[in-house]
Structures are given as structure tokens and as C-alpha cells.
Design an enzyme around this catalytic site. Structure first.
Site, PDB file in Angstrom:
ATOM      1  CB  ILE A 174      43.287  46.925  41.037  1.00 41.66           C
ATOM      2  CG1 ILE A 174      43.131  47.358  42.550  1.00 41.66           C
ATOM      3  CG2 ILE A 174      44.977  45.640  40.830  1.00 41.66           C
ATOM      4  CD1 ILE A 174      42.651  46.396  43.301  1.00 41.66           C
ATOM      5  CB  SER A 175      45.743  52.289  41.905  1.00 46.17           C
ATOM      6  OG  SER A 175      44.790  52.970  41.268  1.00 46.17           O
ATOM      7  CD  GLN A 176      52.332  51.708  44.545  1.00 43.58           C
ATOM      8  OE1 GLN A 176      52.304  52.636  44.022  1.00 43.58           O
ATOM      9  NE2 GLN A 176      53.976  51.670  44.693  1.00 43.58           N
TER      10      GLN A 176
END
Ligand code: SAH
Length: 345
Positions: A65-67
Site C-alpha cells: 500500500i503506497s505511502q
């Protein structure tokens, strides 16, 4: 929002202040979305404590999951609003999908790994998003039937922007995507369409997982999730029936496969068989699933090779309560006695 403990709400507001506002991020619509979406519902339980940390997190199957900052930045770079229709490629956990759904009119989210897409679907349905449409398959081909899009967000990196995506970008629309060679050597790239012209500019350096191109028949056919996220119990439905039929770029190919599978770990008493039966049937596979006395689960899968591979991806993860420790797969002779997909005892 239901299921959103105040402990997480406090962390979320702090995330927005510290990671976005303090860094000079000023897009009010995106800030509101980042304050609203319960990120902790999109991370695996093992990562719950870090749900609002300033970093990407593992979500299984080697994906992340992206930052939070990257999600906010990419959303903002699209310059979209409540009238926009947006294509998201690589929806993973569905978190970015939810942030987009807060900001834009309609989100069309494509993910190639069915187990991730299904979890995302469950979470998005639980949160009541009714403007999200999901499909499983190679998103680098875009979503031809729904084009053009005012915004296209790609959350996986490649050496260049796939031409199919540029062809699906509306006039005045923007595509945002990490472009670059090796990991860590990527640049967040914005491409804007102005009639037939494409203008490209570079934003920050970034690091994304690779965009994986799938050429198999399963991906070409693409199974889609029901129209809106609110069809929580409708299960997977096939896009192949309606939307893809008239699309001559997605030909059917007969490439069959037959395998025996053994799944070990915490796989009994967790709805593995019932869910596997549904997953198998929805992929058009023939076969069966049964519990073994030693605590493992056995499956026989037959059908389109791409669909079998996608089912194996699912088997590696299983339903939410399962913990798969080991999966063995062997080629097996086709079994004429099986027709649908059944649970055997
Ligand atoms: N925004 C997502 C990012 C997930 S990581 C999140 O925050 O959860 C990138 C995702 O892209 C992965 O889930 C990966 O499976 C997916 N992906 C890679 N190549 C793809 C392709 N060709 N089509 C669709 N999805 C792809």
C-alpha cells in the site's frame, strides 16, 4: 465512520498534519479525502499498528500500500474533481481507490491479483462507496469500454507509459505514473493531453513495485467485479459476458490446464472450501475441493490456463481467516467426471 475507532481517527488527523500539511501540501479536496478515509481498514492486521505511518506497507503477494504522501500527491497531480471519471491501474489494497472515490465522480480500478482486488472490494463495500467499479486483469491495457478518462493513475512502475493508456486519456486529462528502470530509480511522471499533443513533466523521485504485463487469455478476458462496490454479496461477475464481447482486441484462446493442488496451514474451519468453490465457479473452472484428514485442503482445477493460474493466486491466500503456509501444485490428468466446481466430502 463505522468501524473507525477514535484512536485511529486521532492518528489519521495527525498523519494529515505531519505528513501532508507540514510538507506544504495544500490541495484542500485531497486533504479532506485523506482525513476521511480510514487507512487502517486497508492494511493487513499485522500492519495495523503502522497503518498511519509515513511509509508504504506490505499488503501480501509481494505488493505494498503506497505511502500516504504519495497517495495524496498522485491524486492532486491528476487535477480532477467531482465531475471526473478516473482510471486507476494497480488498485492493490483499495486505499488509493477510496481516496479517489472521495474526490472524483467515478473510479474505474483495475488490479491484476484477484485476492487483493477481492479484499479491496469488501473494504470499499463496507465503507459504502458506490462510485467505484473494479476489474481484474492487466490494467496497462486500460479499460477500453469505459474510456476516455479525465484522469489515469498508475500505481506501478514501467520503463514507459503504455500507449493504450495514453489513447484512453481524455482531451485536457492527465495521467500520473512512476516511470523508470530499476527500483528506486523512478520518476513520478505527469502526461497531459492537449488534443493530439502530449505534454510530459517530471515530479518527484519515487519507488513503486513493477507494472506486470499479462498476456494470458485470462487477463485478456478479464473478470470484473460487479458494477458498484455496494453489491457486497453479489460476488464476482464476469466482464467477459457483456463489456468485453464487442472488443476485438481481447480474443479468446483455448489454452487448457489441469492441476492437483494441496494447501497447508490454517485452512480448515475457515470457509476455505466454500469460498474456493465460489472462486472456482466464477472463473469458469471445473474441479473440486475437499478437506483432508491431515488438516490440509486438496483441490483439482481444470480449465483455461490463465484462469487456473489466477485461481492458484487466490489459493495462495485463501479467504480472510485462512493462513496458508504451503501450496503444492502438480499437473494432473483431466477428469471427465467433473462438470461444475463442487465441494467433495
Ligand atoms: N495504490 C495501491 C498500490 C498497490 S501496489 C495501494 O495503495 O494499495 C501496485 C499494485 O499494482 C499491486 O497490487 C500490483 O498487483 C498491481 N499491478 C501491477 N501490474 C499491474 C497491471 N499490469 N495491471 C493491474 N495491476 C497491476
Amino acid at each position: 465512520m463505522s468501524g473507525d475507532g477514535s484512536r485511529f481517527a486521532v492518528r489519521r488527523l495527525r498523519m494529515v498534519e505531519e505528513q501532508l500539511v507540514h510538507r506544504g501540501f495544500r490541495d484542500d479536496d485531497v486533504l479532506a479525502a485523506m482525513r476521511a478515509v480510514p487507512r487502517h481498514l486497508f492494511v493487513p492486521e499485522s500492519a495495523l499498528a503502522d497503518a498511519y505511518a509515513d511509509s508504504p506497507l506490505p499488503i501480501g503477494l509481494g505488493q505494498t500500500i503506497s505511502q500516504p504522501y504519495m497517495v495524496a500527491l498522485m491524486t492532486s497531480l491528476l487535477e480532477v474533481d467531482a465531475r471526473s471519471r478516473v482510471l486507476e491501474v494497480g488498485s492493490g489494497s483499495g486505499y488509493q481507490t477510496a481516496v479517489l472515490a472521495e474526490v472524483v465522480g467515478e473510479v474505474f480500478a483495475v488490479e491484476r491479483l484477484a485476492p487483493l482486488a477481492e479484499r479491496a472490494r469488501a473494504t470499499l463495500a463496507r465503507l459504502g462507496y458506490d462510485n467505484v467499479h473494479q476489474a481484474i486483469g492487466d490494467g496497462a491495457r486500460g479499460w477500453h469500454e469505459q474510456a476516455p478518462f479525465q484522469g489515469i493513475l498508475v500505481a506501478a512502475a514501467a520503463d514507459g507509459v503504455p500507449p493504450e493508456l495514453l489513447a484512453q486519456l481524455a482531451d485536457g486529462g492527465r495521467l500520473v505514473m512512476p516511470v523508470g528502470g530499476g527500483r528506486g530509480d523512478q520518476v513520478l511522471t505527469v502526461v497531459e493531453r492537449d488534443g493530439d499533443a502530449l505534454k510530459e513533466r517530471h515530479d518527484t523521485r519515487c519507488r513503486f513495485v513493477p507494472l506486470v504485463r499479462d498476456a494470458g487469455p485470462e487477463e485478456r478476458r478479464r473478470a470484473a467485479l460487479g458494477g458498484a462496490a455496494e453489491d457486497a454479496d453479489a460476488g464476482w461477475t464476469s466482464l467477459g459476458g457483456e463489456d468485453a464481447r464487442g472488443d476485438s482486441t481481447y480474443p479468446e484462446e483455448a489454452d487448457m490446464k489441469s492441476v492437483d493442488v494441496r494447501v497447508s496451514g490454517r485452512v480448515q474451519g475457515v470457509y476455505y472450501r466454500a469460498t474456493a468453490r465460489r472462486e472456482g465457479a466464477l472463473r469458469g473452472l471445473r474441479g473440486w475441493v475437499r478437506n483432508e484428514p491431515d488438516g490440509s485442503v486438496r483441490l483439482h482445477l481444470e480449465g483455461d490456463a490463465g484462469a487456473v493460474d489466477a485461481m492458484l493466486d487466490w489459493c495462495r491466500v485463501g479467504p480472510p481467516a485462512a493462513e496458508v503456509s504451503r501450496l503444492t501444485v502438480e499437473d494432473a490428468p483431466a477428469d471427465d467426471t467433473v462438470h461444475g466446481f463442487e465441494v467433495r466430502y
